[in-house]
Design a protein around this motif. Structure first.
Motif, PDB file in Angstrom:
ATOM      1  N   ILE A   1     -44.884  11.100  -1.190  1.00 46.96           N
ATOM      2  CA  ILE A   1     -44.815   9.773  -0.568  1.00 46.96           C
ATOM      3  C   ILE A   1     -43.355   9.390  -0.296  1.00 46.96           C
ATOM      4  O   ILE A   1     -43.034   8.749   0.713  1.00 46.96           O
ATOM      5  CB  ILE A   1     -45.552   8.719  -1.441  1.00 46.96           C
ATOM      6  CG1 ILE A   1     -46.092   7.618  -0.562  1.00 46.96           C
ATOM      7  CG2 ILE A   1     -44.698   8.118  -2.507  1.00 46.96           C
ATOM      8  CD1 ILE A   1     -47.159   6.785  -1.225  1.00 46.96           C
ATOM      9  N   THR A   2     -42.469   9.815  -1.177  1.00 45.02           N
ATOM     10  CA  THR A   2     -41.048   9.515  -0.982  1.00 45.02           C
ATOM     11  C   THR A   2     -40.517  10.222   0.265  1.00 45.02           C
ATOM     12  O   THR A   2     -39.794   9.635   1.067  1.00 45.02           O
ATOM     13  CB  THR A   2     -40.238   9.947  -2.225  1.00 45.02           C
ATOM     14  OG1 THR A   2     -40.789   9.297  -3.369  1.00 45.02           O
ATOM     15  CG2 THR A   2     -38.772   9.570  -2.087  1.00 45.02           C
TER      16      THR A   2
ATOM     17  N   ALA B   1     -38.297   6.257   7.157  1.00 47.60           N
ATOM     18  CA  ALA B   1     -38.432   4.891   7.695  1.00 47.60           C
ATOM     19  C   ALA B   1     -37.827   3.872   6.744  1.00 47.60           C
ATOM     20  O   ALA B   1     -37.235   2.878   7.172  1.00 47.60           O
ATOM     21  CB  ALA B   1     -39.910   4.576   7.922  1.00 47.60           C
ATOM     22  N   GLU B   2     -37.957   4.117   5.447  1.00 47.81           N
ATOM     23  CA  GLU B   2     -37.481   3.145   4.466  1.00 47.81           C
ATOM     24  C   GLU B   2     -35.955   3.183   4.303  1.00 47.81           C
ATOM     25  O   GLU B   2     -35.339   2.169   4.019  1.00 47.81           O
ATOM     26  CB  GLU B   2     -38.113   3.429   3.090  1.00 47.81           C
ATOM     27  CG  GLU B   2     -39.609   3.172   3.050  1.00 47.81           C
ATOM     28  CD  GLU B   2     -39.938   1.722   2.738  1.00 47.81           C
ATOM     29  OE1 GLU B   2     -39.010   0.942   2.465  1.00 47.81           O
ATOM     30  OE2 GLU B   2     -41.134   1.379   2.775  1.00 47.81           O
TER      31      GLU B   2
ATOM     32  N   GLU C   1     -42.324  11.309   2.729  1.00 47.83           N
ATOM     33  CA  GLU C   1     -43.006  10.867   3.936  1.00 47.83           C
ATOM     34  C   GLU C   1     -42.501   9.505   4.414  1.00 47.83           C
ATOM     35  O   GLU C   1     -42.217   9.306   5.584  1.00 47.83           O
ATOM     36  CB  GLU C   1     -44.512  10.792   3.666  1.00 47.83           C
ATOM     37  CG  GLU C   1     -45.309  10.493   4.920  1.00 47.83           C
ATOM     38  CD  GLU C   1     -46.767  10.257   4.591  1.00 47.83           C
ATOM     39  OE1 GLU C   1     -47.405  11.211   4.130  1.00 47.83           O
ATOM     40  OE2 GLU C   1     -47.248   9.128   4.794  1.00 47.83           O
ATOM     41  N   LYS C   2     -42.381   8.577   3.472  1.00 51.69           N
ATOM     42  CA  LYS C   2     -41.970   7.223   3.861  1.00 51.69           C
ATOM     43  C   LYS C   2     -40.460   7.043   3.849  1.00 51.69           C
ATOM     44  O   LYS C   2     -39.940   6.069   4.395  1.00 51.69           O
ATOM     45  CB  LYS C   2     -42.598   6.192   2.920  1.00 51.69           C
ATOM     46  CG  LYS C   2     -44.105   6.134   3.021  1.00 51.69           C
ATOM     47  CD  LYS C   2     -44.648   4.889   2.348  1.00 51.69           C
ATOM     48  CE  LYS C   2     -46.122   4.755   2.674  1.00 51.69           C
ATOM     49  NZ  LYS C   2     -46.715   3.561   2.115  1.00 51.69           N
TER      50      LYS C   2
ATOM     51  N   ARG D   1     -35.857  13.345   6.522  1.00 48.62           N
ATOM     52  CA  ARG D   1     -36.621  13.956   5.438  1.00 48.62           C
ATOM     53  C   ARG D   1     -35.817  15.082   4.784  1.00 48.62           C
ATOM     54  O   ARG D   1     -35.762  15.200   3.556  1.00 48.62           O
ATOM     55  CB  ARG D   1     -37.941  14.502   6.017  1.00 48.62           C
ATOM     56  CG  ARG D   1     -38.860  15.072   4.976  1.00 48.62           C
ATOM     57  CD  ARG D   1     -40.105  15.672   5.617  1.00 48.62           C
ATOM     58  NE  ARG D   1     -40.848  16.412   4.619  1.00 48.62           N
ATOM     59  CZ  ARG D   1     -41.973  15.998   4.046  1.00 48.62           C
ATOM     60  NH1 ARG D   1     -42.496  14.850   4.397  1.00 48.62           N
ATOM     61  NH2 ARG D   1     -42.569  16.725   3.123  1.00 48.62           N
TER      62      ARG D   1
END
Lengths: 454, 362
Positions: A68-69, A75-76, A71-72, A81
């Motif tokens: 999740i880190t 954007a965050e 993947e998101k 990546r």
């Protein structure tokens, strides 16, 4: 991936969440109570096991919080990546039982120092025990996540409850790390709080400070000064101010058979966390004579940055940061056109993704970062140190590339000049766990000692 | 020695055009811009180098723009040293190098023609007003283009009253007592006041007025014109908040506050047209240059003009910059709205910035 981020931490509520002094007081009291029940009672071995198990999890490709880190994360955080993955993998690879034990030995002289009175083999007639603060507040900088995560590790080792205050929009990765600790051991996770708000909110921060025995902060000298003056007299303060880093390449290194590898290593340092950490280079100084070694180094660096952009893109940056780069490039375009012997530049086309500026002027220059790197030619190390005099008190890392027989003299000269960390180029943003931040102790600044004379 | 004939001729034609009050079509503007750029390339070495390093262009929008910051390190003028009668410096802090924009009698004549026509249209709207400036007078700040402007606009109205001074450290400060006494010096029923000042001078004054609970009622029809950033000279106040404070302390309505955008490296100014509203109905300050100057908003990433509603860096083509450089690349961020723009305030970037300086504790 079927992991939903639960609302364990204040930062999970999102950037719109508004906090009151009462909420902060409640959070602090809960942290302190949980620490008393769950953290203070654990021994060093247990803490090391929790941290190293968490790190092991992060190194598994299918660990949900890692997934999740990654993947998101783009954007965050704005980092690509690949950049996040490289940075996190390096951090968690060095976070294991062995390195944590090394750290405790280095800092406290004995592995069990935090568990009870003990003595190293050089101590006679007394045993000593170290105790951490009940609660630490970390005022994080937010430019890159690793220092914040490392602060959490140090706080756990000394068994402190911890409140991590991040600037708006920068808590994501530290928050995911906190979730992973919670995932490994929920009781330990309950001794950590992560929140974000715009700095300078005196009502919230002063409330927090009142409940903390120790406050750490990373920031500008001015903001550290402001924080320090707001603290109760008994609160311990550890401030980490401006630090800059640069590289130094000798003729022997650039002209040798390892030159190609050196360029790749130098680019590793530039792309790691997009140069936003204190350990990232602003400049590579290249020892030069009439052979244009520095110019060649700059050109090769540009080629490698272009290649790297495909595999490990820089990612999106703010308009302000892009405007800084565009403005700086516009100035160097004029200089390069008008005075090509003293200045040249190479840039990514149609984007601000990477920039290399070559200059003959050895005066230290702060980069705009985000993969904007200076290459400066210099006749020798002495000229580098003269050029960098203005940042002498703020230099963290000097990355060096030199022949084996040159290194010791260079290291001695840099150490006497004031550099606190010297490492090979390519490892500037990859310090060992035992690296003394700003040349200062890591754990012994946090603890209080009790000596038992026998 | 440089023959200034071609520049003098261009300046005369431009003054004629300014005074005619006529607009310029894109083609007409483009032809003049290309002509002037060509002349400037002939006399200004760095501009020649910059343009020479790029491909030949035949559109004014693609002409090489000189970064405003280069006025700090290069002599960007066609005026030979003996003719550099006057110089405007940028208002940076004293620890930083400042820009140098040279003028002679002819270039100042053009500067003033440009200034007065657009100022009259936008600020005084050709009404008789009493000019009061929070800046120091020209005698104390002879190299400030802003002070020169504030003096020049008041000349035909009995002179501008200057309430500022320069302290021993070179900083500008407002003589607060003189400001407080201002209304008693203006008989009721007299001309409305046009209060001119920089954002930081207004903040200085408004902070003190608030602390001392003072309000100043200016005569009916009075206006306020504020300009410029802060440059570390006072606390930074968001525009909307600054305007609310001005309204409450001076008793003027929002539409009576006029914003100006200008810089010492230019010879024309932009004023907000006071017409914009964003999607939420909030007031937007949209700026417009006079017909002889145009602003493009350039993407910092692509270097191309941004689409409507997008943010980029302001690039200004000022035909009144005859003797220096017409095309100037600024470091100011703006949103493009048709042929107008909205300024995006941002903290001045520190010249000494390390990793933690960038983002910390905010």
């Amino acid at each position: 991936m079927n992991f939903e981020i639960p609302n364990y931490f204040l930062a999970d509520l999102g950037p719109e969440a508004e906090f009151t002094e009462n909420m902060i007081t409640q959070a602090a009291l809960t942290l302190r109570s949980n620490r008393e029940r769950f953290l203070a009672v654990r021994d060093t071995g247990a803490i090391i096991r929790i941290i190293s198990r968490t790190a092991d999890n992060w190194l598994e490709d299918d660990y949900p919080i890692r997934e999740i880190t990654l993947e998101k994360g783009p954007a965050e955080t704005g980092f690509s990546r690949a950049t996040i993955q490289a940075g996190l993998d390096h951090f968690f690879e060095r976070l294991n039982g062995e390195t944590l034990e090394d750290l405790l030995h280095q800092e406290l002289g004995h592995l069990k120092r935090l568990d009870g009175p003990c003595a190293s083999r050089w101590e006679t007639g007394k045993e000593s025990m170290a105790s951490g603060p009940d609660m630490i507040t970390h005022i994080a900088a937010g430019n890159i996540p690793i220092p914040t995560m490392f602060s959490i590790v140090l706080g756990l080792l000394v068994r402190s409850a911890q409140f991590i205050k991040c600037p708006i929009g920068s808590s994501f990765i530290p928050r995911m790390f906190a979730h992973s600790l919670y995932d490994t051991d929920s009781k330990i996770g309950s001794c950590i709080e992560v929140a974000e708000w715009k700095g300078g909110n005196e009502a919230l921060e002063d409330t927090l400070f009142r409940h903390s025995e120790c406050v750490t902060a990373t920031g500008s000298d001015k903001s550290l000064d402001v924080i320090q003056h707001r603290l109760p007299a008994k609160t311990r303060f550890l401030g980490y101010g401006h630090q800059v880093s640069f590289g130094y390449v000798t003729k022997e290194a650039i002209s040798g058979y390892k030159a190609k590898r050196l360029i790749r290593d130098a680019v590793d340092d530039v792309v790691a966390w997009n140069q936003l950490g204190c350990l990232s280079p602003h400049i590579f100084y290249v020892e030069d004579d009439a052979s244009d070694w520095a110019l060649m180094f700059a050109r090769k660096l540009a080629e490698e940055l272009e290649r790297r952009e495909t595999a490990d893109p820089r990612g999106k940056i703010s308009k302000e940061a892009a405007a800084d780069i565009a403005s700086r490039r516009a100035m160097y375009e004029v200089r390069a056109a008008h005075m090509p012997n003293s200045s040249q530049q190479w840039c990514s086309e149609g984007s601000t993704a990477w920039t290399v500026i070559y200059e003959t002027d050895t005066l230290f220059q702060l980069s705009c970062l985000n993969r904007f790197i200076y290459v400066k030619s210099t006749p020798n190390l002495e000229e580098v140190l003269k050029g960098a005099e203005m940042v002498r008190d703020h230099v963290s890392t000097v990355g060096i590339a030199a022949a084996e027989d040159e290194k010791e003299d260079i290291v001695k000269r840099l150490a006497r000049w004031g550099a606190t960390r010297i490492c090979p180029i390519g490892r500037m943003q990859k310090p060992p766990l035992t690296w003394r931040h700003d040349g200062r102790p890591l754990l012994s600044d946090l603890v209080r000692w009790t000596d038992w004379e026998q | 020695m440089t023959d200034l004939g071609i520049f003098d001729d261009f300046a005369d034609r431009l003054i004629g055009l300014i005074r005619s009050g006529n607009g310029l079509s894109d083609d007409e503007f483009g032809a003049l811009a290309l002509e002037l750029h060509d002349c400037q390339r002939g006399t200004i070495g760095p501009l020649r180098s910059l343009a020479g390093a790029r491909e030949q262009v035949n559109q004014w929008r693609e002409l090489a723009a000189m970064p405003a910051a280069m006025f700090k390190e290069l002599e960007l003028t066609s005026l030979p040293p003996a003719q550099r009668d006057h110089v405007f410096h940028s208002s940076g802090t004293t620890t930083q190098a400042s820009s140098r924009h040279y003028h002679n009698e002819d270039s100042l004549r053009l500067y003033e023609a440009s200034l007065l026509w657009w100022f009259g249209r936008n600020v005084t709207r050709d009404e008789a007003m009493c000019f009061v400036s929070l800046t120091p007078p020209v005698s104390a700040a002879p190299n400030s283009s802003l002070v020169h402007m504030f003096e020049r606009v008041g000349l035909e109205s009995g002179g501008t009253v200057f309430l500022g001074q320069v302290d021993a450290g070179g900083a500008w400060a407002v003589e607060f007592n003189r400001l407080v006494e201002l209304p008693s010096g203006i008989a009721s029923g007299s001309k409305p006041v046009l209060l001119l000042g920089t954002a930081f001078s207004f903040v200085q004054v408004l902070d003190q007025m608030k602390a001392e609970r003072i309000e100043l009622a200016l005569p009916e029809g009075s206006r306020v014109m504020e300009t410029g950033g802060y440059k570390g000279r006072s606390r930074v106040v968001p525009k909307a908040e600054l305007h609310l404070l001005i309204r409450s302390c001076f008793g003027v309505a929002g539409h009576e506050i006029q914003c100006e955008y200008g810089m010492s490296e230019l010879s024309s100014q932009a004023y907000d047209t006071g017409r914009g509203r964003d999607a939420e109905g909030e007031e937007m300050r949209l700026f417009r240059f006079p017909p002889w100057a145009r602003a493009l908003v350039i993407s910092p990433e692509s270097g191309k003009e941004v689409a409507d509603g997008e943010i980029g860096l302001l690039r200004i083509f000022d035909l009144a910059n005859v003797y220096s450089v017409m095309a100037i690349q600024t470091e100011d961020l703006a949103i493009r709205w048709g042929d107008e723009f909205e300024l995006i305030g941002r903290e001045p970037m520190s010249e000494a910035r390390g990793c933690s300086l960038m983002s910390v504790a905010d």
